[in-house]
Design an enzyme around this catalytic site. Structure first.
Site, PDB file in Angstrom:
ATOM      1  CG  HIS A 191      -4.321  -1.415  -1.129  1.00 24.69           C
ATOM      2  ND1 HIS A 191      -5.522  -2.054  -1.312  1.00 24.69           N
ATOM      3  CD2 HIS A 191      -4.525  -0.528  -0.126  1.00 24.69           C
ATOM      4  CE1 HIS A 191      -6.418  -1.584  -0.457  1.00 24.69           C
ATOM      5  NE2 HIS A 191      -5.834  -0.645   0.273  1.00 24.69           N
ATOM      6  CG  HIS A 226      -9.498   0.791   0.301  1.00 28.94           C
ATOM      7  ND1 HIS A 226      -8.811   0.567   1.488  1.00 28.94           N
ATOM      8  CD2 HIS A 226     -10.798   0.897   0.648  1.00 28.94           C
ATOM      9  CE1 HIS A 226      -9.673   0.551   2.491  1.00 28.94           C
ATOM     10  NE2 HIS A 226     -10.886   0.752   2.004  1.00 28.94           N
ATOM     11  CG  MET A 263     -11.568  -1.580   6.390  1.00 25.72           C
ATOM     12  SD  MET A 263     -10.128  -1.316   5.329  1.00 25.72           S
ATOM     13  CE  MET A 263      -8.977  -0.490   6.448  1.00 25.72           C
ATOM     14  CG  PHE A 277      -4.727   7.933  10.193  1.00 27.40           C
ATOM     15  CD1 PHE A 277      -4.170   9.126   9.750  1.00 27.40           C
ATOM     16  CD2 PHE A 277      -5.983   7.967  10.788  1.00 27.40           C
ATOM     17  CE1 PHE A 277      -4.840  10.329   9.901  1.00 27.40           C
ATOM     18  CE2 PHE A 277      -6.671   9.166  10.955  1.00 27.40           C
ATOM     19  CZ  PHE A 277      -6.100  10.352  10.507  1.00 27.40           C
ATOM     20  N   GLY A 278      -2.285   4.822   7.996  1.00 27.73           N
ATOM     21  CA  GLY A 278      -1.387   3.686   8.003  1.00 27.73           C
ATOM     22  C   GLY A 278      -0.748   3.542   9.379  1.00 27.73           C
ATOM     23  N   GLY A 279      -0.126   2.409   9.625  1.00 26.34           N
ATOM     24  CA  GLY A 279       0.661   2.223  10.839  1.00 26.34           C
ATOM     25  C   GLY A 279      -0.126   1.939  12.098  1.00 26.34           C
ATOM     26  CG  ASP A 298      -6.315  -2.074   3.931  1.00 29.95           C
ATOM     27  OD1 ASP A 298      -5.176  -1.870   4.369  1.00 29.95           O
ATOM     28  OD2 ASP A 298      -6.932  -1.262   3.208  1.00 29.95           O
ATOM     29  N   GLY A 299      -4.849  -3.463   7.035  1.00 32.87           N
ATOM     30  CA  GLY A 299      -4.603  -2.747   8.282  1.00 32.87           C
ATOM     31  C   GLY A 299      -3.828  -3.559   9.295  1.00 32.87           C
ATOM     32  CG  MET A 319      -8.023   7.805   2.801  1.00 33.53           C
ATOM     33  SD  MET A 319      -7.158   7.754   4.385  1.00 33.53           S
ATOM     34  CE  MET A 319      -6.335   6.165   4.271  1.00 33.53           C
ATOM     35  CB  SER A 355      -0.895   0.004   1.236  1.00 31.21           C
ATOM     36  OG  SER A 355      -1.476   1.282   1.403  1.00 31.21           O
ATOM     37  CG  MET A 376     -11.182   4.075   2.896  1.00 35.18           C
ATOM     38  SD  MET A 376      -9.532   3.933   3.613  1.00 35.18           S
ATOM     39  CE  MET A 376      -8.572   3.871   2.116  1.00 35.18           C
ATOM     40  CG  ASP A 386      -5.124   2.920   1.269  1.00 37.06           C
ATOM     41  OD1 ASP A 386      -6.090   2.142   1.233  1.00 37.06           O
ATOM     42  OD2 ASP A 386      -3.993   2.587   1.659  1.00 37.06           O
TER      43      ASP A 386
HETATM   44  C1  DX5 Z   1      -5.892   2.296   6.132  1.00 41.41           C
HETATM   45  C2  DX5 Z   1      -5.613   1.943   4.681  1.00 41.41           C
HETATM   46  C3  DX5 Z   1      -4.546   0.931   4.503  1.00 41.41           C
HETATM   47  C4  DX5 Z   1      -3.181   1.330   4.982  1.00 41.41           C
HETATM   48  C5  DX5 Z   1      -2.667   0.149   5.750  1.00 41.41           C
HETATM   49  O1  DX5 Z   1      -7.003   3.102   6.217  1.00 41.41           O
HETATM   50  O2  DX5 Z   1      -6.775   1.477   4.043  1.00 41.41           O
HETATM   51  O3  DX5 Z   1      -4.471   0.431   3.174  1.00 41.41           O
HETATM   52  O4  DX5 Z   1      -2.265   1.658   3.984  1.00 41.41           O
HETATM   53  O5  DX5 Z   1      -1.516   0.551   6.399  1.00 41.41           O
HETATM   54  P1  DX5 Z   1      -0.727  -0.407   7.371  1.00 41.41           P
HETATM   55  O6  DX5 Z   1      -0.343  -1.619   6.581  1.00 41.41           O
HETATM   56  O7  DX5 Z   1       0.420   0.445   7.778  1.00 41.41           O
HETATM   57  O8  DX5 Z   1      -1.661  -0.738   8.507  1.00 41.41           O
HETATM   58 ZN    ZN Z   2      -6.584   0.344   2.013  1.00 36.80          ZN
END
Ligand code: DX5
Ligand code: ZN
Length: 236
Positions: free
Chosen positions: A41, A77, A148, A154-156, A183-184, A45, A16, A79, A43
């Site tokens: 992937h 994806h 999800m 957010f990532g991480g 995902d996540g 938003m 991602s 969002m 994202d």
């Molecule tokens: C979160 C995103 C994910 C994100 C996952 O809202 O949809 O695709 O990039 O990030 P990680 O792998 O860091 O949890």
């Molecule tokens: Zn995603």
């Protein structure tokens, strides 16, 4: 172009780009393509459906040629609120798979059908708090289901442990040919359980792009997913 069904037969890691360096997105994409990624992937938003704002069609259009030149596919994806307003734009930008949240769609059957009519693979997404029953009907009209395992935005973030059981229950509910995307919070500590429970398209953002060597980390995670997840046939 739709994502070929041959890509659903064994667990795959989907990098991602949300966690990549946005000033060097093309380069980051090329690195994971060369490492063997088959699906990238992205994202999207909007700051309404989720609290964060990320990227839109122009960036997808810029990355699509890099992904397609490698013979790989682009999984987008959404969002966002009112995804119906944008599905055509993302199809034109080069998306191969487009997923929409059940929580954002008033007429999910129509949205999924439109995505398919545009020649793309259609995915339906559930947030962690959304029960599986919410997609019982929609899943019949989807090419994949995205579960999800964090609250989107957010990532991480940390993987929500109850997601493993939810994947297992979803696997039992879906026809065998429909892959589950997760995902996540997918990384070395969680990927084994996710793949064993039935996850097939495993999204990894910070685990891949936060690593010192994203290509090596992608390969390591892919190997872990295959070892733990490919013993049973799809659908177990
Ligand atoms: C979160 C995103 C994910 C994100 C996952 O809202 O949809 O695709 O990039 O990030 P990680 O792998 O860091 O949890
Ligand atoms: Zn995603």
């Amino acid at each position: 172009m739709a994502i070929p069904t041959s890509l659903s037969s064994e667990p795959l890691v989907l990098p991602s780009v949300l966690s990549a360096d946005f000033s060097r997105l093309g380069e980051a994409t090329a690195v994971v393509m060369e490492a063997g990624a088959r699906l990238l992937h992205i994202d999207v938003m909007d700051g309404h459906f989720v609290p964060n704002i990320t990227i839109g069609q122009p960036v997808v259009a810029s990355l699509a040629p890099v992904v397609h030149a490698a013979g790989a596919f682009l999984d987008v994806h959404l969002m966002i609120e009112e995804p119906d307003r944008y599905v055509e734009d993302f199809a034109r930008a080069g998306a191969d798979g487009l997923s929409v949240h059940i929580e954002a769609c008033r007429h999910i059957h129509k949205t999924l059908t439109t995505i398919r009519e545009l020649g793309l693979s259609a995915g339906v997404v559930l947030n962690p708090g959304t029960p599986l029953g919410a997609i019982e009907e929609a899943a019949r009209h989807a090419d994949f289901v995205l579960l999800m395992s964090v609250n989107p935005g957010f990532g991480g973030q940390s993987f929500i442990p109850e997601s493993v059981d939810k994947i297992r229950r979803l696997r039992a509910m879906l026809p065998p040919q429909v892959p589950i995307q997760v995902d996540g919070g997918v990384g070395r500590d969680t990927i084994g359980a996710v793949a064993t429970a039935g996850g097939r398209w495993l999204v990894a953002g910070s685990a891949v792009f936060g690593a010192a060597d994203p290509a090596a980390e992608f390969r390591a995670l892919s190997a872990m997913a295959r070892e733990t997840g490919s013993h049973g046939r799809l659908g177990r």
